[in-house]
Design a protein around this motif. Structure first.
Motif, PDB file in Angstrom:
ATOM      1  N   ASP A 171      25.819  31.369  22.382  1.00 33.14           N
ATOM      2  CA  ASP A 171      24.395  31.501  22.091  1.00 33.14           C
ATOM      3  C   ASP A 171      24.011  30.637  20.899  1.00 33.14           C
ATOM      4  OD1 ASP A 171      21.873  32.397  22.590  1.00 33.14           O
ATOM      5  OD2 ASP A 171      22.402  34.520  22.503  1.00 33.14           O
ATOM      6  N   PHE A 172      22.714  30.451  20.765  1.00 31.96           N
ATOM      7  CA  PHE A 172      22.193  29.662  19.650  1.00 31.96           C
ATOM      8  C   PHE A 172      20.938  30.366  19.154  1.00 31.96           C
ATOM      9  CE2 PHE A 172      19.624  26.391  17.701  1.00 31.96           C
ATOM     10  CZ  PHE A 172      20.550  25.709  16.933  1.00 31.96           C
ATOM     11  N   ILE A 173      20.894  30.615  17.867  1.00 31.03           N
ATOM     12  CA  ILE A 173      19.785  31.396  17.312  1.00 31.03           C
ATOM     13  C   ILE A 173      19.132  30.609  16.187  1.00 31.03           C
ATOM     14  CG2 ILE A 173      19.190  33.547  16.113  1.00 31.03           C
ATOM     15  CD1 ILE A 173      22.007  34.509  17.469  1.00 31.03           C
ATOM     16  N   LYS A 174      17.810  30.572  16.236  1.00 30.61           N
ATOM     17  CA  LYS A 174      17.064  29.893  15.182  1.00 30.61           C
ATOM     18  C   LYS A 174      16.561  30.931  14.197  1.00 30.61           C
ATOM     19  CE  LYS A 174      12.973  27.018  14.502  1.00 30.61           C
ATOM     20  NZ  LYS A 174      11.909  26.251  15.145  1.00 30.61           N
ATOM     21  N   HIS A 175      17.012  30.825  12.942  1.00 33.29           N
ATOM     22  CA  HIS A 175      16.548  31.779  11.939  1.00 33.29           C
ATOM     23  C   HIS A 175      15.326  31.258  11.201  1.00 33.29           C
ATOM     24  CE1 HIS A 175      19.750  34.653  12.450  1.00 33.29           C
ATOM     25  NE2 HIS A 175      20.663  33.704  12.355  1.00 33.29           N
ATOM     26  N   ILE A 233      28.463  29.057  11.980  1.00 35.69           N
ATOM     27  CA  ILE A 233      29.242  28.972  13.211  1.00 35.69           C
ATOM     28  C   ILE A 233      30.096  30.226  13.346  1.00 35.69           C
ATOM     29  CG2 ILE A 233      31.041  27.659  14.422  1.00 35.69           C
ATOM     30  CD1 ILE A 233      30.105  25.244  12.648  1.00 35.69           C
ATOM     31  N   PHE A 234      29.919  30.898  14.473  1.00 34.56           N
ATOM     32  CA  PHE A 234      30.820  31.999  14.818  1.00 34.56           C
ATOM     33  C   PHE A 234      31.550  31.571  16.084  1.00 34.56           C
ATOM     34  CE2 PHE A 234      27.421  33.906  12.374  1.00 34.56           C
ATOM     35  CZ  PHE A 234      28.132  34.633  11.442  1.00 34.56           C
ATOM     36  N   ARG A 267      15.275  25.320   9.269  1.00 35.60           N
ATOM     37  CA  ARG A 267      16.490  24.583   8.917  1.00 35.60           C
ATOM     38  C   ARG A 267      17.722  25.484   8.899  1.00 35.60           C
ATOM     39  NH1 ARG A 267      13.708  21.108   9.993  1.00 35.60           N
ATOM     40  NH2 ARG A 267      13.086  19.223   8.888  1.00 35.60           N
ATOM     41  N   ARG A 268      17.611  26.665   9.481  1.00 35.66           N
ATOM     42  CA  ARG A 268      18.749  27.582   9.414  1.00 35.66           C
ATOM     43  C   ARG A 268      19.050  28.085  10.824  1.00 35.66           C
ATOM     44  NH1 ARG A 268      21.365  30.878   5.299  1.00 35.66           N
ATOM     45  NH2 ARG A 268      23.250  31.420   6.455  1.00 35.66           N
ATOM     46  N   PHE A 269      20.256  27.792  11.291  1.00 38.12           N
ATOM     47  CA  PHE A 269      20.612  28.114  12.670  1.00 38.12           C
ATOM     48  C   PHE A 269      21.973  28.792  12.726  1.00 38.12           C
ATOM     49  CE2 PHE A 269      18.225  24.151  12.393  1.00 38.12           C
ATOM     50  CZ  PHE A 269      17.071  24.520  13.064  1.00 38.12           C
ATOM     51  N   GLU A 270      22.173  29.461  13.845  1.00 38.60           N
ATOM     52  CA  GLU A 270      23.443  30.166  14.037  1.00 38.60           C
ATOM     53  C   GLU A 270      23.918  29.858  15.457  1.00 38.60           C
ATOM     54  OE1 GLU A 270      23.215  34.316  12.920  1.00 38.60           O
ATOM     55  OE2 GLU A 270      24.555  34.873  14.569  1.00 38.60           O
ATOM     56  N   VAL A 271      25.168  29.500  15.592  1.00 35.46           N
ATOM     57  CA  VAL A 271      25.697  29.249  16.932  1.00 35.46           C
ATOM     58  C   VAL A 271      26.862  30.202  17.186  1.00 35.46           C
ATOM     59  CG1 VAL A 271      27.269  27.378  16.206  1.00 35.46           C
ATOM     60  CG2 VAL A 271      26.483  27.487  18.575  1.00 35.46           C
ATOM     61  N   SER A 301      35.882  33.915  14.377  1.00 31.16           N
ATOM     62  CA  SER A 301      36.047  33.134  13.156  1.00 31.16           C
ATOM     63  C   SER A 301      34.678  32.657  12.700  1.00 31.16           C
ATOM     64  CB  SER A 301      36.923  31.913  13.380  1.00 31.16           C
ATOM     65  OG  SER A 301      38.042  32.238  14.133  1.00 31.16           O
ATOM     66  N   GLN A 302      34.589  32.350  11.429  1.00 28.83           N
ATOM     67  CA  GLN A 302      33.290  31.969  10.898  1.00 28.83           C
ATOM     68  C   GLN A 302      33.409  30.767   9.975  1.00 28.83           C
ATOM     69  OE1 GLN A 302      31.732  34.204   7.734  1.00 28.83           O
ATOM     70  NE2 GLN A 302      30.115  32.661   7.612  1.00 28.83           N
ATOM     71  N   ALA A 303      32.385  29.941   9.987  1.00 30.07           N
ATOM     72  CA  ALA A 303      32.298  28.831   9.040  1.00 30.07           C
ATOM     73  C   ALA A 303      30.829  28.503   8.868  1.00 30.07           C
ATOM     74  CB  ALA A 303      33.060  27.620   9.562  1.00 30.07           C
ATOM     75  N   GLN A 304      30.521  27.890   7.761  1.00 27.59           N
ATOM     76  CA  GLN A 304      29.135  27.477   7.546  1.00 27.59           C
ATOM     77  C   GLN A 304      29.120  26.031   7.076  1.00 27.59           C
ATOM     78  OE1 GLN A 304      26.628  28.309   4.015  1.00 27.59           O
ATOM     79  NE2 GLN A 304      25.674  29.840   5.333  1.00 27.59           N
ATOM     80  N   VAL A 305      28.164  25.284   7.576  1.00 23.38           N
ATOM     81  CA  VAL A 305      28.102  23.894   7.143  1.00 23.38           C
ATOM     82  C   VAL A 305      26.653  23.466   7.023  1.00 23.38           C
ATOM     83  CG1 VAL A 305      28.455  23.106   9.531  1.00 23.38           C
ATOM     84  CG2 VAL A 305      28.878  21.535   7.677  1.00 23.38           C
ATOM     85  N   GLN A 306      26.391  22.681   5.990  1.00 26.88           N
ATOM     86  CA  GLN A 306      25.043  22.143   5.808  1.00 26.88           C
ATOM     87  C   GLN A 306      25.095  20.643   6.079  1.00 26.88           C
ATOM     88  OE1 GLN A 306      23.062  23.174   2.136  1.00 26.88           O
ATOM     89  NE2 GLN A 306      21.494  21.616   2.511  1.00 26.88           N
TER      90      GLN A 306
END
Ligand code: CUA
Length: 268
Positions: free
Chosen positions: A52-56, A87-88, A59-63, A115-120
């Motif tokens: 899934d892909f979610i727009k928060h 990223i999950f 400029r902030r998104f979650e996949v 697992s989780q990670a975050q990147v800008q």
């Protein structure tokens, strides 16, 4: 009795301490000055079975990324410059790895675990997504890309299965094309999705007119001639990144024409 320290030994100790101090200073600089964080890989989040892909915000998104033999779902994400992506990731089969080139994202995708990670992403460019854990014969074809595109304002996500909140494609609208039955009967859809989701072969969604880079570095535009050739002689020109051999597909001229009619209109 007075013990004497060899002057050379004193120098060695001094150098060793100096190296340690520089090392610690560099770690502190990376953490504070460069803001590099070590991703906290494994979470206790409930595992998901649908990408899934979610727009928060703008400029902030979650996949929710699914790794499976041998593809990432979704496989292409286009974001505006300055986007932050959470990223999950999980795996549907064996252990995979996820590395995003040019970033510090390097996590495992493990079945039953998230697992989780975050990147800008502050710089435009194409950041390739690669599997870094050997996962079988298709391992080196397991690729994706995150494109940071200064010309877009809305994110684009390719390769999500229908049913996820970001995909609204209704494949039933193509039932009237006989080519769909041909693709199903010949099991083409075992390797080529109709909805854009990632499989062993390139998806058929939006394939018509698509520019593809071939394994030999040349570019082709998908047209009638290419489709006819790809079906009758699959090994002649292979799309870059897809090295799993495609079998010969004995289609009649009628079936081939029907498939081509469908591929012309299969767009989302
Ligand atoms: Cu998945 Cu290697």
């Amino acid at each position: 009795m007075e013990s004497k320290v060899n002057p050379l030994e004193k120098k060695v100790i001094f150098v060793a301490l100096l190296v340690s101090a520089v090392h610690l200073a560099l770690i502190a600089y990376a953490a504070v000055g460069l803001n590099i964080s070590v991703p906290d890989c494994v979470t206790d989040r409930e595992v998901f079975t649908q990408a899934d892909f979610i727009k928060h915000s703008e400029r902030r998104f979650e996949v929710h990324l699914i790794a499976k033999m041998w593809a990432f779902e979704p496989h292409t994400i286009r974001l505006p410059v300055g986007s932050t992506l959470d990223i999950f990731a999980t795996s549907m089969d064996v252990t995979h790895g996820i590395h995003i080139a040019g970033t510090n994202v390097n996590v495992m995708a493990v079945p039953s675990v998230v697992s989780q990670a975050q990147v800008q992403f502050d710089r435009p460019g194409k950041y390739s997504l690669v599997c870094h854990e050997y996962c079988g014969v298709g391992h080196q074809e397991m690729l994706g890309v995150i494109e940071i595109d200064p010309t877009i304002t809305e994110p684009e996500v390719i390769g999500l299965a229908p049913g996820s909140s970001a995909s609204s494609l209704d494949l039933a609208q193509f039932d009237k094309y006989p080519g769909k039955k041909v693709l199903e009967a010949k099991a083409c859809i075992a390797c080529h999705s109709l909805d854009g989701s990632a499989m062993v072969g390139p998806t058929f969604l939006n394939i018509w007119g698509r520019r593809e880079e071939m394994a030999d570095g040349t570019f082709i535009t998908v047209d009638e001639e290419y489709i006819r050739e790809a079906i009758s002689d699959p090994q002649k020109k292979v799309v870059k990144g897809y090295q799993v051999p495609m079998p010969m597909m004995p289609l009649t001229q009628d079936e081939l024409n029907e498939v081509i009619e469908l591929l012309k209109v299969l767009k989302d």
